[in-house]
Design a protein around this motif. Sequence first.
Motif, short mmCIF file in Angstrom:
data_model
loop_
_atom_site.label_atom_id
_atom_site.label_comp_id
_atom_site.label_asym_id
_atom_site.label_seq_id
_atom_site.Cartn_x
_atom_site.Cartn_y
_atom_site.Cartn_z
N SER A 41 -12.96 -5.62 18.73
CA SER A 41 -11.54 -5.51 18.40
C SER A 41 -11.32 -5.14 16.94
O SER A 41 -10.24 -4.66 16.59
CB SER A 41 -10.83 -6.83 18.71
OG SER A 41 -11.42 -7.91 17.99
N ASN A 42 -12.31 -5.33 16.07
CA ASN A 42 -12.16 -4.94 14.67
C ASN A 42 -13.11 -3.82 14.28
O ASN A 42 -13.38 -3.61 13.10
CB ASN A 42 -12.38 -6.14 13.75
CG ASN A 42 -13.82 -6.65 13.80
OD1 ASN A 42 -14.61 -6.24 14.64
ND2 ASN A 42 -14.15 -7.56 12.89
N PRO A 75 -7.30 -3.89 10.30
CA PRO A 75 -6.40 -3.72 11.45
C PRO A 75 -5.27 -2.73 11.23
O PRO A 75 -4.67 -2.25 12.20
CB PRO A 75 -5.86 -5.14 11.69
CG PRO A 75 -6.10 -5.89 10.42
CD PRO A 75 -7.34 -5.29 9.83
N LYS A 76 -4.95 -2.39 9.98
CA LYS A 76 -3.86 -1.47 9.70
C LYS A 76 -4.33 -0.04 9.46
O LYS A 76 -3.52 0.81 9.05
CB LYS A 76 -3.04 -1.96 8.50
CG LYS A 76 -2.27 -3.24 8.77
CD LYS A 76 -1.37 -3.61 7.61
CE LYS A 76 -0.55 -4.85 7.91
NZ LYS A 76 0.35 -5.21 6.79
N TYR A 92 -5.44 7.11 5.36
CA TYR A 92 -4.75 6.97 4.08
C TYR A 92 -4.78 5.51 3.63
O TYR A 92 -4.42 4.60 4.38
CB TYR A 92 -3.31 7.45 4.18
CG TYR A 92 -2.57 7.40 2.87
CD1 TYR A 92 -3.03 8.15 1.78
CD2 TYR A 92 -1.46 6.60 2.69
CE1 TYR A 92 -2.38 8.10 0.56
CE2 TYR A 92 -0.80 6.55 1.47
CZ TYR A 92 -1.27 7.30 0.42
OH TYR A 92 -0.63 7.25 -0.80
N GLY A 93 -5.20 5.29 2.40
CA GLY A 93 -5.28 3.95 1.84
C GLY A 93 -6.63 3.29 2.01
O GLY A 93 -6.87 2.21 1.46
N LYS A 94 -7.54 3.93 2.73
CA LYS A 94 -8.86 3.32 2.94
C LYS A 94 -9.69 3.48 1.67
O LYS A 94 -9.87 4.60 1.15
CB LYS A 94 -9.59 3.97 4.12
CG LYS A 94 -10.87 3.24 4.53
CD LYS A 94 -11.47 3.86 5.78
CE LYS A 94 -12.75 3.16 6.22
NZ LYS A 94 -12.48 1.83 6.81
N LEU A 224 -8.81 -1.67 2.77
CA LEU A 224 -7.59 -0.86 2.72
C LEU A 224 -6.74 -1.32 1.55
O LEU A 224 -6.66 -2.52 1.27
CB LEU A 224 -6.82 -1.01 4.03
CG LEU A 224 -5.86 0.11 4.45
CD1 LEU A 224 -6.64 1.38 4.77
CD2 LEU A 224 -5.05 -0.31 5.67
N GLN A 225 -6.09 -0.36 0.86
CA GLN A 225 -5.30 -0.72 -0.32
C GLN A 225 -4.21 0.33 -0.53
O GLN A 225 -4.42 1.52 -0.28
CB GLN A 225 -6.19 -0.80 -1.56
CG GLN A 225 -5.51 -1.31 -2.80
CD GLN A 225 -6.48 -1.43 -3.97
OE1 GLN A 225 -7.64 -1.06 -3.87
NE2 GLN A 225 -6.00 -1.94 -5.09
#
Length: 250
Positions: A41-42, A75-76, A92-94, A224-225
């Motif tokens: 799941s992750n 998860p996002k 994006y953001g990874k 992620l950020q």
Amino acid sequence: MRFIFSLIFCLFGAMLPAAQAQSVFEDAYTREYAFGLNIASNGGFPSGVYFRYGKVKTARVNNLWGIEIAGIKHPKERRVQNPFGQGNTFVYGKVNYLFSIRPEYGKDLILFRKAPNEGVQVDVVLAAGPSIGFIKPYMILYDYSPDGIIPQIKEEPYDPAIHTNPNRIAGRGSFFSGFGRGNVALGLHLRLAMCFEVGAFQSNLTGIEAGFLFEAFDRTITILQDRSGSVENSAVYNAAYLSFFFGGRK
């Protein structure tokens, strides 16, 4: 994952009467080995691979040793593309990839053993061990051209403080870039699962395993950020997983 566990319970309900009708028997096999492919799941599909070796301790209990290599996602995470259609897709953001290497030791409790040449075997697996988290920068292709007409593409780790314009991200960089900039986090993991083994012969191992994995590292790992800092990262990861395995006995 609801579909996965609904499938498991249906399989278990169908297999249980047949398994209960089988008698426990002693055989000549004392060792077993299995290779598996995981869906978590992750972690997406496939999320990882593993090798497991077992040695008979009693008629109902096996000792297990294994190692798993798996990827962990935030998860996002969402895959997007440059709005001008340039380059390949990217997240994006990874900021980082996270890979977990999981050596483990555990016990395999046989609930229902299959007959010599038919039937289903149902086991409960409990295992634990250290986790070695390898953190690798997420590489992107960023356009530094002053006019945006003649591209000046540079491959580098994504940094939300530098790469402020997502329209200039032409795509993700090579997966094999950035390994020299990686670092390591240490942790522990615990696994609890049910294993359903099918197959025509006792000497073969084929089946599915469904369970839960709890994992904790020694620090928060930034996967992620964004510029606002609103995305939360963690040092603890929980996952439901399903694996397909094959192997044999000796």
